[in-house]
Design an enzyme around this catalytic site. Sequence first.
Site, mmCIF file in Angstrom:
data_model
loop_
_atom_site.group_PDB
_atom_site.id
_atom_site.type_symbol
_atom_site.label_atom_id
_atom_site.label_comp_id
_atom_site.label_asym_id
_atom_site.label_seq_id
_atom_site.Cartn_x
_atom_site.Cartn_y
_atom_site.Cartn_z
ATOM 1 N N GLU A 92 -19.785 6.954 95.199
ATOM 2 C CA GLU A 92 -21.044 6.835 94.472
ATOM 3 C C GLU A 92 -20.862 6.355 93.038
ATOM 4 O O GLU A 92 -21.840 6.055 92.352
ATOM 5 C CB GLU A 92 -21.774 8.181 94.491
ATOM 6 C CG GLU A 92 -22.284 8.533 95.884
ATOM 7 C CD GLU A 92 -22.996 9.872 95.953
ATOM 8 O OE1 GLU A 92 -22.783 10.696 95.041
ATOM 9 O OE2 GLU A 92 -23.750 10.088 96.912
ATOM 10 N N GLU A 123 -3.807 17.749 107.479
ATOM 11 C CA GLU A 123 -3.916 18.597 106.285
ATOM 12 C C GLU A 123 -2.656 19.403 106.027
ATOM 13 O O GLU A 123 -2.461 19.926 104.936
ATOM 14 C CB GLU A 123 -5.116 19.532 106.391
ATOM 15 C CG GLU A 123 -4.949 20.674 107.375
ATOM 16 C CD GLU A 123 -6.086 21.694 107.221
ATOM 17 O OE1 GLU A 123 -5.760 22.875 107.038
ATOM 18 O OE2 GLU A 123 -7.258 21.315 107.293
#
Length: 305
Positions: A92, A123
């Site tokens: 963004e 992860e």
Amino acid sequence: MTSTYGDLRAQLATLTTEAFRPELADIDRLPTAEIARIMNGEDATVPAAVAAQLPRIAAAIDATAERMGRGGRLVYAGAGTAGRLGVLDASECPPTFNTDPSQVVGLIAGGPAALASSVEGAEDSRELAAADLDGLALTALDTVVGVSASGRTPYAVGAVEHARARGALTVGLACNAGSALAAAAEHGIEVVVGPELLTGSTRLKSGTAQKLVLNMISTITMIRLGKTYGNLMVDVRASNEKLRARSRRIVALATDADEEAVEAALTAAGGEVKTAILMLLADLDAAAAARRLAEARGRLRAALP
């Protein structure tokens, strides 16, 4: 293998974010409106937890802005929800602040495929985090923010450790006190939101807390870099009709000029909002306004007479 899972289970049992709440054991039997009321009450506690960390957040932002002002980048690194939130915040920045896509980067364990679905085992790899950062050719001017609700996720901890060894600035954002992630970073931020509504579902309060802090890191860093004029997004990239309309409104709000003058200035400035504002406020043509902005390193307030 049994021993490994036993160790991990023991670790999780010590985490506030994983704690079981017996008072909610029958929540599935409650009316929907009551569940919504409880959940809303839980969410309302998150801002206070963030507020407790504001001095640490501010210190991390100032350090980040200083390095980015010298050409560094902001890199988020996390797995699962934490990784997705980092990618979201990074994505963004270009339309909001007209940053180059390489200036704010989100890394998620498992790569782009992990945005939509789980990538098993990603992860758990410190090595994968190091490889992802090496792929960016990390420098000492960069800032790496490791994000993990538990504060123990190997990918996030590994990213911070590797970045720190390379001389980059490091921030560790976790939702448990005494976390390995915060300890590994120069700037540790631990927003302790407490046990989740659903045991261990850290996409809830923990995710909300992480989103709030990431909003602060990117937004305030951009304010410090001169990407705004007051609370106006003067570096907005007008890539669609809505943003073109917003650009006109921003110029009008900043200058009090009429619609005709705003349109003429934006046209002459090639759609560059800051240039158009400076033209109107300093009575300059587009070329002179652009030169003055360049001399002020893009900071509109500094370019004004």
